[in-house]
Design a protein around this motif. Structure first.
Motif, PDB file in Angstrom:
ATOM      1  N   VAL A  40       0.861  -1.185   0.000  1.00  0.00           N
ATOM      2  CA  VAL A  40       0.000   0.000   0.000  1.00  0.00           C
ATOM      3  C   VAL A  40       0.894   1.230   0.000  1.00  0.00           C
ATOM      4  N   SER A  41       0.642   2.154  -0.933  1.00  0.00           N
ATOM      5  CA  SER A  41       1.422   3.392  -0.948  1.00  0.00           C
ATOM      6  C   SER A  41       0.499   4.605  -0.961  1.00  0.00           C
ATOM      7  N   ASN A  42       1.054   5.727  -0.508  1.00  0.00           N
ATOM      8  CA  ASN A  42       0.253   6.961  -0.492  1.00  0.00           C
ATOM      9  C   ASN A  42       0.426   7.697  -1.815  1.00  0.00           C
ATOM     10  N   VAL A  43      -0.177   8.873  -1.928  1.00  0.00           N
ATOM     11  CA  VAL A  43      -0.132   9.601  -3.209  1.00  0.00           C
ATOM     12  C   VAL A  43       1.269  10.093  -3.567  1.00  0.00           C
ATOM     13  N   SER A  96      -5.879  -6.087   9.005  1.00  0.00           N
ATOM     14  CA  SER A  96      -6.031  -5.231  10.187  1.00  0.00           C
ATOM     15  C   SER A  96      -5.325  -3.887  10.000  1.00  0.00           C
ATOM     16  N   GLU A  97      -4.355  -3.865   9.082  1.00  0.00           N
ATOM     17  CA  GLU A  97      -3.576  -2.636   8.853  1.00  0.00           C
ATOM     18  C   GLU A  97      -4.445  -1.441   8.450  1.00  0.00           C
ATOM     19  N   PHE A  98      -5.585  -1.740   7.843  1.00  0.00           N
ATOM     20  CA  PHE A  98      -6.442  -0.653   7.370  1.00  0.00           C
ATOM     21  C   PHE A  98      -6.880   0.280   8.500  1.00  0.00           C
ATOM     22  N   ALA A  99      -6.966  -0.266   9.695  1.00  0.00           N
ATOM     23  CA  ALA A  99      -7.441   0.518  10.839  1.00  0.00           C
ATOM     24  C   ALA A  99      -6.535   1.699  11.150  1.00  0.00           C
ATOM     25  N   ARG A 100      -5.241   1.584  10.813  1.00  0.00           N
ATOM     26  CA  ARG A 100      -4.328   2.684  11.190  1.00  0.00           C
ATOM     27  C   ARG A 100      -4.048   3.667  10.035  1.00  0.00           C
ATOM     28  N   PHE A 101      -4.678   3.489   8.883  1.00  0.00           N
ATOM     29  CA  PHE A 101      -4.465   4.444   7.786  1.00  0.00           C
ATOM     30  C   PHE A 101      -5.184   5.758   8.058  1.00  0.00           C
ATOM     31  N   GLU A 102      -4.430   6.829   7.898  1.00  0.00           N
ATOM     32  CA  GLU A 102      -5.018   8.165   8.007  1.00  0.00           C
ATOM     33  C   GLU A 102      -5.965   8.395   6.823  1.00  0.00           C
ATOM     34  N   ASN A 103      -6.837   9.360   6.941  1.00  0.00           N
ATOM     35  CA  ASN A 103      -7.686   9.714   5.805  1.00  0.00           C
ATOM     36  C   ASN A 103      -6.825  10.123   4.609  1.00  0.00           C
ATOM     37  N   GLY A 104      -7.220   9.699   3.426  1.00  0.00           N
ATOM     38  CA  GLY A 104      -6.463  10.055   2.235  1.00  0.00           C
ATOM     39  C   GLY A 104      -6.673   9.060   1.120  1.00  0.00           C
ATOM     40  N   VAL A 105      -5.883   9.241   0.065  1.00  0.00           N
ATOM     41  CA  VAL A 105      -5.977   8.370  -1.099  1.00  0.00           C
ATOM     42  C   VAL A 105      -4.774   7.441  -1.120  1.00  0.00           C
ATOM     43  N   ILE A 159      -3.128   0.335  -3.754  1.00  0.00           N
ATOM     44  CA  ILE A 159      -2.767  -0.996  -3.260  1.00  0.00           C
ATOM     45  C   ILE A 159      -2.399  -1.888  -4.437  1.00  0.00           C
ATOM     46  N   LYS A 160      -1.242  -2.551  -4.306  1.00  0.00           N
ATOM     47  CA  LYS A 160      -0.757  -3.441  -5.366  1.00  0.00           C
ATOM     48  C   LYS A 160      -0.870  -4.885  -4.905  1.00  0.00           C
ATOM     49  N   LEU A 161      -1.293  -5.730  -5.795  1.00  0.00           N
ATOM     50  CA  LEU A 161      -1.356  -7.169  -5.530  1.00  0.00           C
ATOM     51  C   LEU A 161      -0.132  -7.834  -6.150  1.00  0.00           C
ATOM     52  N   LEU A 162       0.643  -8.495  -5.302  1.00  0.00           N
ATOM     53  CA  LEU A 162       1.820  -9.221  -5.784  1.00  0.00           C
ATOM     54  C   LEU A 162       1.622 -10.716  -5.570  1.00  0.00           C
ATOM     55  N   ALA A 163       1.866 -11.494  -6.621  1.00  0.00           N
ATOM     56  CA  ALA A 163       1.805 -12.950  -6.508  1.00  0.00           C
ATOM     57  C   ALA A 163       3.198 -13.480  -6.792  1.00  0.00           C
ATOM     58  N   ASN A 164       3.767 -14.155  -5.816  1.00  0.00           N
ATOM     59  CA  ASN A 164       5.172 -14.612  -5.900  1.00  0.00           C
ATOM     60  C   ASN A 164       6.090 -13.457  -6.314  1.00  0.00           C
ATOM     61  N   GLY A 165       5.812 -12.287  -5.765  1.00  0.00           N
ATOM     62  CA  GLY A 165       6.661 -11.119  -6.021  1.00  0.00           C
ATOM     63  C   GLY A 165       6.339 -10.368  -7.302  1.00  0.00           C
ATOM     64  N   GLN A 166       5.423 -10.886  -8.109  1.00  0.00           N
ATOM     65  CA  GLN A 166       5.090 -10.228  -9.375  1.00  0.00           C
ATOM     66  C   GLN A 166       3.795  -9.440  -9.252  1.00  0.00           C
ATOM     67  N   GLN A 167       3.790  -8.213  -9.776  1.00  0.00           N
ATOM     68  CA  GLN A 167       2.590  -7.400  -9.675  1.00  0.00           C
ATOM     69  C   GLN A 167       1.504  -7.906 -10.630  1.00  0.00           C
ATOM     70  N   LEU A 168       0.330  -8.200 -10.057  1.00  0.00           N
ATOM     71  CA  LEU A 168      -0.778  -8.669 -10.893  1.00  0.00           C
ATOM     72  C   LEU A 168      -1.779  -7.558 -11.204  1.00  0.00           C
ATOM     73  N   GLY A 169      -1.939  -6.661 -10.267  1.00  0.00           N
ATOM     74  CA  GLY A 169      -2.916  -5.593 -10.480  1.00  0.00           C
ATOM     75  C   GLY A 169      -2.841  -4.578  -9.361  1.00  0.00           C
ATOM     76  N   THR A 170      -3.444  -3.431  -9.596  1.00  0.00           N
ATOM     77  CA  THR A 170      -3.468  -2.389  -8.564  1.00  0.00           C
ATOM     78  C   THR A 170      -4.839  -1.736  -8.577  1.00  0.00           C
ATOM     79  N   THR A 171      -5.144  -1.092  -7.494  1.00  0.00           N
ATOM     80  CA  THR A 171      -6.341  -0.253  -7.487  1.00  0.00           C
ATOM     81  C   THR A 171      -6.134   0.873  -6.489  1.00  0.00           C
ATOM     82  N   ARG A 172      -6.995   1.851  -6.568  1.00  0.00           N
ATOM     83  CA  ARG A 172      -6.903   2.995  -5.660  1.00  0.00           C
ATOM     84  C   ARG A 172      -8.063   2.905  -4.672  1.00  0.00           C
ATOM     85  N   PHE A 173      -7.796   3.322  -3.446  1.00  0.00           N
ATOM     86  CA  PHE A 173      -8.904   3.435  -2.507  1.00  0.00           C
ATOM     87  C   PHE A 173      -8.725   4.677  -1.652  1.00  0.00           C
ATOM     88  N   VAL A 174      -9.820   5.109  -1.080  1.00  0.00           N
ATOM     89  CA  VAL A 174      -9.828   6.313  -0.264  1.00  0.00           C
ATOM     90  C   VAL A 174     -10.192   5.915   1.157  1.00  0.00           C
TER      91      VAL A 174
END
Ligand SMILES: [Zn+2]
Length: 434
Positions: A378-381, A404-413, A416-431
């Motif tokens: 998960v990365s920020n803007v 559980s990590e979601f609980a400590r994210f500050e408000n913002g955009v 999140i990247k999905l890695l399978a065996n270290g390879q990026q499969l897809g990403t999406t944005r969430f707020v």
């Protein structure tokens, strides 16, 4: 005494007329509305597209516009890659890289409320001034995927251009547009008839999409000439490109037209030069016209604000489903890379539900073609990693986890990247909006 007075009066009138000529008769600040009308008449698909864009805009506004997004990030959400086509006949028209950069710098200030002259906004309106959270970058990737400076230089035999779009075609002495879905095309050339610039509103042909600015009204150095040497012609025209109307409502000097924005005063006509506040028209006293708005015609040094309402209207083109959205995720400049990954390249592979995340708890759904060791980053803007979430071994098929990590994210955009065996499969944005 009388005759002296008369002489002074005549001299004053002469000077005033001359000043008026300089400001109005010889300068045509913008012909976007005329081009808009021409396109409505000549291009039925443009009329239809504009109608659906307006419907989408009104829907977005009725849901609260940008205030409904309630993002708390302090940096731009949207980055727009720009290709500058310099179409020149003389050496002076072949403006320098520094002049182009000075224009990009102005845009990045004006569209992020970082312009130092914002202090000139009358106190009654300071609460309306918007940080539009829009950023511009010179393209670093061309349509073929090769590196570029984001600047094209093309010599022409044409001594000047008009708003007839010839500058947008190589075959007509100009330079062809780059794909409008991926770039903001910005042509710089000599426009005749005192015309400073014009833009194409959203919904028109890709081949002519973009903004044209005359070389003496572009940037802040080199060939830029006072009083249009602070880069505000491009600020104004890109406002049109993002579907903003003129602040007085394009009805001559009547009080019936509207700019389709709620928080700007109803205003009679346009202003040139540098009016003195307040200037009352359309019984809009005591504060009067918002002539210091970028969507008026005042001198560059006398315009320095967009309103929150205008920001919402522009955002209606940039949000998912908006007519300019594709430009914000095209990945055509390096600084947009983080934003690219904010919208799923492969949308069905990963999603966050609910989005926005409103109580610190959310489910991440993802799909695997084969069993793999799964990890989320998960990365920020800013592109900084804020969390690495391990989901262990997962089998082929669809899964849902609740980190559980979601609980400590500050408000913002976030991205999140999905890695399978270290390879990026897809990403999406969430707020996150607690
Ligand atoms: Zn205009």
């Amino acid at each position: 005494m009388k005759s002296i007075l008369l002489t002074v009066l005549v001299a004053c009138i002469a000077t005033f007329t001359f000043a008026q000529d300089l400001n109005t008769a010889q300068i045509n600040r913008c012909s976007s509305y005329e081009v808009f009308q021409r396109m409505l008449q000549s291009d039925p698909s443009f009329a239809k597209n504009q109608q659906s864009i307006e419907q989408f805009t009104q829907k977005f506004l009725s849901r609260g516009g940008t205030s409904s997004m309630r993002t708390t990030i302090g940096t731009p959400v949207y980055t727009i890659p720009v290709i500058v086509h310099v179409v020149y006949h003389t050496t002076a028209q072949n403006i320098s890289d520094a002049q182009i950069q000075s224009q990009i710098d102005v845009l990045n200030k004006d569209y992020q409320k970082l312009n130092t002259d914002v202090g000139g906004v009358p106190s009654v309106w300071t609460g309306l001034v918007a940080d539009c959270q829009i950023q511009f970058c010179l393209a670093t990737v061309d349509p073929s995927g090769n590196p570029t400076t984001g600047i094209r230089r093309v010599s022409t035999t044409k001594t000047s251009f008009s708003d007839n779009d010839a500058v947008k075609y190589t075959s007509k002495g100009g330079d062809d547009a780059w794909p409008a879905a991926d770039y903001l095309n910005l042509w710089v050339c000599k426009l005749g008839g005192g015309l400073l610039g014009y833009a194409q509103f959203p919904g028109g042909k890709a081949a002519t999409d973009g903004v044209v600015i005359t070389y003496t009204g572009f940037g802040t150095v080199g060939s830029a000439k006072s009083p249009y040497n602070l880069g505000r012609s491009a600020t104004h025209e890109i406002g049109h490109w993002l579907n903003l109307r003129h602040i007085w409502g394009d009805d001559g000097s009547k009080c019936t037209g509207s700019d389709l924005v709620d928080d700007t005063p109803n205003q009679g006509g346009q202003h040139f030069g540098c009016p003195k506040f307040p200037f009352v028209s359309c019984t809009n006293g005591p504060n009067g016209d918002m002539f210091m708005n970028y969507m008026d015609y005042t001198d560059d040094r006398c315009m320095f604000m967009f309103t929150n309402g205008q920001k919402s209207r522009m955002y209606a083109t940039l949000v998912t489903g908006g007519s300019r959205h594709s430009v914000t995720i095209s990945g055509k400049c390096a600084s947009q890379v983080a934003a690219v990954s904010n919208n799923a390249v492969i949308p069905n592979i990963i999603s966050v539900v609910p989005n926005p995340v409103n109580n610190g708890s959310a489910a991440v759904s993802f799909k695997l073609d084969k069993a793999a060791q799964v990890q989320f980053i998960v990365s920020n803007v800013y592109g900084n990693t804020v969390s690495v979430i391990s989901a262990g071994n997962q089998s082929t098929g669809e899964h849902q986890i609740r980190p559980s990590e979601f609980a400590r994210f500050e408000n913002g955009v976030y991205v999140i990247k999905l890695l399978a065996n270290g390879q990026q499969l897809g990403t999406t944005r969430f707020v996150v909006n607690k």
